[in-house]
Write a protein that holds these residues in place. Sequence first.
Motif, PDB file in Angstrom:
ATOM      1  N   ALA A  86       0.806  -1.220   0.000  1.00  0.00           N
ATOM      2  CA  ALA A  86       0.000   0.000   0.000  1.00  0.00           C
ATOM      3  C   ALA A  86       0.840   1.272   0.000  1.00  0.00           C
ATOM      4  N   SER A  87       2.141   1.176   0.264  1.00  0.00           N
ATOM      5  CA  SER A  87       3.027   2.345   0.227  1.00  0.00           C
ATOM      6  C   SER A  87       4.467   1.859   0.124  1.00  0.00           C
ATOM      7  N   GLY A  88       5.349   2.784  -0.187  1.00  0.00           N
ATOM      8  CA  GLY A  88       6.767   2.446  -0.176  1.00  0.00           C
ATOM      9  C   GLY A  88       7.196   2.008   1.219  1.00  0.00           C
ATOM     10  N   MET A  89       6.682   2.676   2.249  1.00  0.00           N
ATOM     11  CA  MET A  89       7.056   2.317   3.630  1.00  0.00           C
ATOM     12  C   MET A  89       6.555   0.927   3.999  1.00  0.00           C
ATOM     13  N   ALA A  90       5.354   0.547   3.526  1.00  0.00           N
ATOM     14  CA  ALA A  90       4.859  -0.818   3.805  1.00  0.00           C
ATOM     15  C   ALA A  90       5.783  -1.831   3.136  1.00  0.00           C
ATOM     16  N   LEU A 112      19.540   7.835   4.974  1.00  0.00           N
ATOM     17  CA  LEU A 112      18.462   7.093   4.335  1.00  0.00           C
ATOM     18  C   LEU A 112      17.157   7.903   4.473  1.00  0.00           C
ATOM     19  N   TYR A 113      16.169   7.549   3.700  1.00  0.00           N
ATOM     20  CA  TYR A 113      14.892   8.268   3.718  1.00  0.00           C
ATOM     21  C   TYR A 113      14.385   8.390   5.167  1.00  0.00           C
ATOM     22  N   SER A 114      13.899   9.574   5.530  1.00  0.00           N
ATOM     23  CA  SER A 114      13.629   9.890   6.938  1.00  0.00           C
ATOM     24  C   SER A 114      12.658   8.925   7.622  1.00  0.00           C
ATOM     25  N   ILE A 183      17.834  -2.971  -0.983  1.00  0.00           N
ATOM     26  CA  ILE A 183      18.072  -1.618  -1.504  1.00  0.00           C
ATOM     27  C   ILE A 183      16.761  -0.943  -1.885  1.00  0.00           C
ATOM     28  N   ASP A 184      16.698   0.348  -1.617  1.00  0.00           N
ATOM     29  CA  ASP A 184      15.614   1.198  -2.116  1.00  0.00           C
ATOM     30  C   ASP A 184      16.080   1.712  -3.483  1.00  0.00           C
ATOM     31  N   ASN A 185      15.420   1.251  -4.548  1.00  0.00           N
ATOM     32  CA  ASN A 185      15.837   1.597  -5.922  1.00  0.00           C
ATOM     33  C   ASN A 185      14.855   2.575  -6.570  1.00  0.00           C
ATOM     34  N   HIS A 205      10.692  -0.546  -3.884  1.00  0.00           N
ATOM     35  CA  HIS A 205      10.352   0.662  -4.643  1.00  0.00           C
ATOM     36  C   HIS A 205       9.240   1.408  -3.946  1.00  0.00           C
ATOM     37  N   ALA A 206       9.426   2.723  -3.798  1.00  0.00           N
ATOM     38  CA  ALA A 206       8.292   3.580  -3.506  1.00  0.00           C
ATOM     39  C   ALA A 206       7.681   3.850  -4.882  1.00  0.00           C
ATOM     40  N   ALA A 207       6.691   3.041  -5.257  1.00  0.00           N
ATOM     41  CA  ALA A 207       6.066   3.180  -6.583  1.00  0.00           C
ATOM     42  C   ALA A 207       5.237   4.454  -6.661  1.00  0.00           C
ATOM     43  N   SER A 208       5.063   5.102  -5.500  1.00  0.00           N
ATOM     44  CA  SER A 208       4.422   6.424  -5.447  1.00  0.00           C
ATOM     45  C   SER A 208       5.209   7.457  -6.257  1.00  0.00           C
ATOM     46  N   LYS A 209       6.490   7.171  -6.528  1.00  0.00           N
ATOM     47  CA  LYS A 209       7.381   8.166  -7.160  1.00  0.00           C
ATOM     48  C   LYS A 209       7.407   7.938  -8.675  1.00  0.00           C
ATOM     49  N   TYR A 210       8.597   7.590  -9.231  1.00  0.00           N
ATOM     50  CA  TYR A 210       8.719   7.543 -10.688  1.00  0.00           C
ATOM     51  C   TYR A 210       7.867   6.449 -11.330  1.00  0.00           C
ATOM     52  N   SER A 332       7.364  14.882  -1.510  1.00  0.00           N
ATOM     53  CA  SER A 332       7.319  13.815  -2.503  1.00  0.00           C
ATOM     54  C   SER A 332       8.054  14.227  -3.779  1.00  0.00           C
ATOM     55  N   TRP A 333       8.066  13.346  -4.754  1.00  0.00           N
ATOM     56  CA  TRP A 333       8.804  13.548  -6.004  1.00  0.00           C
ATOM     57  C   TRP A 333       8.383  12.454  -6.968  1.00  0.00           C
ATOM     58  N   GLY A 334       8.778  12.591  -8.221  1.00  0.00           N
ATOM     59  CA  GLY A 334       8.499  11.536  -9.204  1.00  0.00           C
ATOM     60  C   GLY A 334       7.325  11.850 -10.104  1.00  0.00           C
TER      61      GLY A 334
END
Length: 391
Positions: A86-90, A112-114, A183-185, A205-210, A332-334
Motif C-alpha cells: 500500500a506504500s513504499g514504507m509498507a 536514508l529516507y527519513s 536496496i531502495d531503488n 520501490h516507492a512506486a508512489s514516485k517515478y 514527494s517527487w516523481g
Amino acid sequence: MTHLPPVPPALTEALLAPAATQPHDATSVPIFQTSSFLFDRYEDLAAVFAGRSDRFIYTRGDNPTVAELEALIARLEGTEAARGFASGMAAISAAIIPFVQAGDRVVAVENLYSDAFRLFEVVLGKFGVTTQYVDGADTDAVIAALPGARLVYLESPTSWTFTLQDLAAIGAAARAEGVISVIDNSWATPLYQRPAEAGIDLIVHAASKYLSGHSDTIAGLVTGPKALIDRINHDAYHYLGGKLSPFDAWLVLRGMRSLNLRMARHMENGLALGRALADHPEVTALRHPAFHDHPGRAGLSGFGGLFAFDLAEGIDIPRFADALRLTKIGVSWGGPESLVIPAEAALGLSGSANSFRRFGVSPRSIRFAAGLEEPEALVADVLSAIDEARR
Ligand SMILES: Cc1ncc(COP(=O)(O)O)c(C=O)c1O
C-alpha cells in the motif's frame, strides 16, 4: 530532442505490454475491484488451501491486477518474484521485519529516507533490533560493518546527500557474510539501475514516485528471489496487511507504460539544473550523482531527476521558495511537476528520531525534484528565484 539513455529493448517492451493475455483481449489491464473470488465447488476452495491450485481467493493475498504489476517489476528487475504494498514504507517494512529478531544488528546507510530511519529507530529499536549507520559512499566501512549483522539496508543514492553505494562490492561481501541485502531503488528505477545483477537480494520501490509518475497514488513493491519473497509472504505480508489495492496497482501499471520517456525528461531536467547550479556563485554545494565520481556510478545507466543544492548565506531561503513560479513547494517527487523542499523547513519535524539532525543535513540545503517541464524554462525559474532572494 530528449536524449534517451541506453535502456535494454526488453525492458521497454515489458513496459509497453501486459505480461498476460487479458480478458476479452483488452489492451490495458482491467481493474479487478473485488475483495474476494467465488468457487463453484467445495473441492476448488479446498485445493487452494491445500496449495494444489493457485486460483485467486482474497485480495489481501492476491489479486489479478496487482499480480500483473508484481510480474512486471520482477521482469524489469530481473528477479523471480514480487509483492505489491500500500506504500513504499509498507514495502520497506515487509522487506525487513521477516528477517530480523531481538538481538540482531542491522547495517543501514546514513541519510536514508527519513521515515525508513524512523522505522529502524522507533519500530525495530522497540523490538530489540539495533541499527548501525555507515557512510554508504565508504565501501570499506560498509563491508567492515557486515560480519555478524543480519541485514544491510542501502539506498543508492541516499536522500538529501545523494550518496551512491558500490552495489557490486557490497552485494558480493554481503553474500559472503550471509547478510541479507536490501536496496531502495526508487530513484534510479530498474531502467537505470538493476541491483539484482549486482548481487543485491531484495529491491524495494516507492512506486508512489517515478514508477506511477503522476502524483496520484501511494504504492510500494518488493522484489527478489522466490525464497525470500516466500518468507515475506509467510512471515509478514498476510498479517501486516499493507496490501496494494487493485485500483492503485492499475494506476502504477498505467504510469509505467511511459516510464522510459518520463525518466529521460526527469534526467535531462536534473542535469540541466545541475549544470546551471554547479558553478553558480550563490550555490555552495551540488548534491547530484552525475556531478561526483564514485564507483557506484558504474552501475547507473542514467540518473533520476531528484537532487539537492545548498544556497549561500546571502540567499533568503523562504524568499527563494516563494519566488519560484513554475516549481511548486511540496513533499514527494516523481510526478510531472517540479517540487522543492528546503531542509530548513524539515528540520522542524517533531518526533524522537529526526534524521535531518541525526545525519547533519545542512539547513541551507534545498531538495529539488525535477519534473517534466521544458528544461530551459525550469532553469530560468530557479535562477531568477535565486536572484530575487538575495538579501
Ligand atoms: C527514497 C524514498 N523511499 C521510500 C519512500 C516511501 O514511499 P511512500 O511514501 O510510498 O511510503 C519515499 C517517500 O517519500 C522516498 O523518498
